[in-house]
Design an enzyme around this catalytic site. Structure first.
Site, mmCIF file in Angstrom:
data_model
loop_
_atom_site.group_PDB
_atom_site.id
_atom_site.type_symbol
_atom_site.label_atom_id
_atom_site.label_comp_id
_atom_site.label_asym_id
_atom_site.label_seq_id
_atom_site.Cartn_x
_atom_site.Cartn_y
_atom_site.Cartn_z
ATOM 1 N N PRO A 1 1.717 -13.334 -1.389
ATOM 2 C CA PRO A 1 2.528 -12.583 -0.500
ATOM 3 C C PRO A 1 3.624 -11.649 -0.479
ATOM 4 C CG PRO A 1 3.731 -13.917 -1.787
ATOM 5 C CD PRO A 1 2.290 -14.105 -2.693
ATOM 6 N N HIS A 2 3.733 -11.306 0.525
ATOM 7 C CA HIS A 2 4.266 -9.984 1.482
ATOM 8 C C HIS A 2 5.299 -9.775 2.502
ATOM 9 C CE1 HIS A 2 0.789 -10.480 3.407
ATOM 10 N NE2 HIS A 2 1.151 -9.741 4.737
#
Length: 182
Positions: free
Chosen positions: A93-94
């Site tokens: 996730p970013h």
């Protein structure tokens, strides 16, 4: 020594001439510059992505002084564009965060893998989240490529899954053999 990503721009004077370097040189990024030792957490069981993002936000708030709510909202907004589970039990996730001045990361290892809508439909137990400045462009992409390359290494993932100490996980992630990518 850590895994690093290098970028050297080249151009040619003509089609047959040797390449020459342009730009400021080779840029190196390694995980030790992204991941603070305090940004690693081991968790027994995670009940949902929402709870996972809450925990990642708490890690980012504690280790880097980021706003918990902004971080969680940004992760959820990015995930709504498409799942960040990349396969083989790994999720990346970013999100981009206003007010952040560099790319930073948080790592979680789950004792009990969770459903993450990964591309291979396998549950996830290794999560490496990245947080980048809102206008970070290339640095965000370089960091994402670096982390992706690291987390695709089967030996590294095996070591991460076999160890239960945050300091050991940090050492595994930051002391992997150095690599360069163009």
């Amino acid at each position: 020594m850590g895994i690093s990503v290098g970028l050297t721009l080249t151009t040619r004077h003509n089609k047959t001439g040797p390449p020459r370097r342009v730009g400021a040189g080779t840029f190196h990024m390694n995980i030790s510059k992204i991941l603070d030792p305090q940004a690693i957490k081991l968790v027994g069981k995670m009940t949902s992505k929402k709870r996972l993002f809450q925990d990642l936000g708490e890690i980012a708030a504690s280790a880097y002084g980021l706003s918990l709510n902004d971080t969680v909202d940004a992760l959820q907004e990015r995930e709504s564009l498409g799942p960040t589970g990349v396969g083989h039990g790994v999720a990346l996730p970013h999100a981009r965060i206003e007010g952040l001045d560099r790319v930073v990361g948080a790592f979680m290892r789950l004792e009990s893998p969770m459903d993450f809508d990964a591309v291979d439909r396998q549950p996830v137990d290794l999560i490496f989240a990245l947080f980048a400045p809102a206008e970070s462009g290339v640095d965000h992409l370089k960091a994402l490529a670096l982390v992706s390359r690291t987390m695709r290494d089967g030996d590294i993932c095996t070591k991460l899954r076999a160890n239960g100490e945050a300091a050991t996980l940090h050492a595994i992630l930051t002391e992997a053999p150095a690599t360069k990518a163009a």
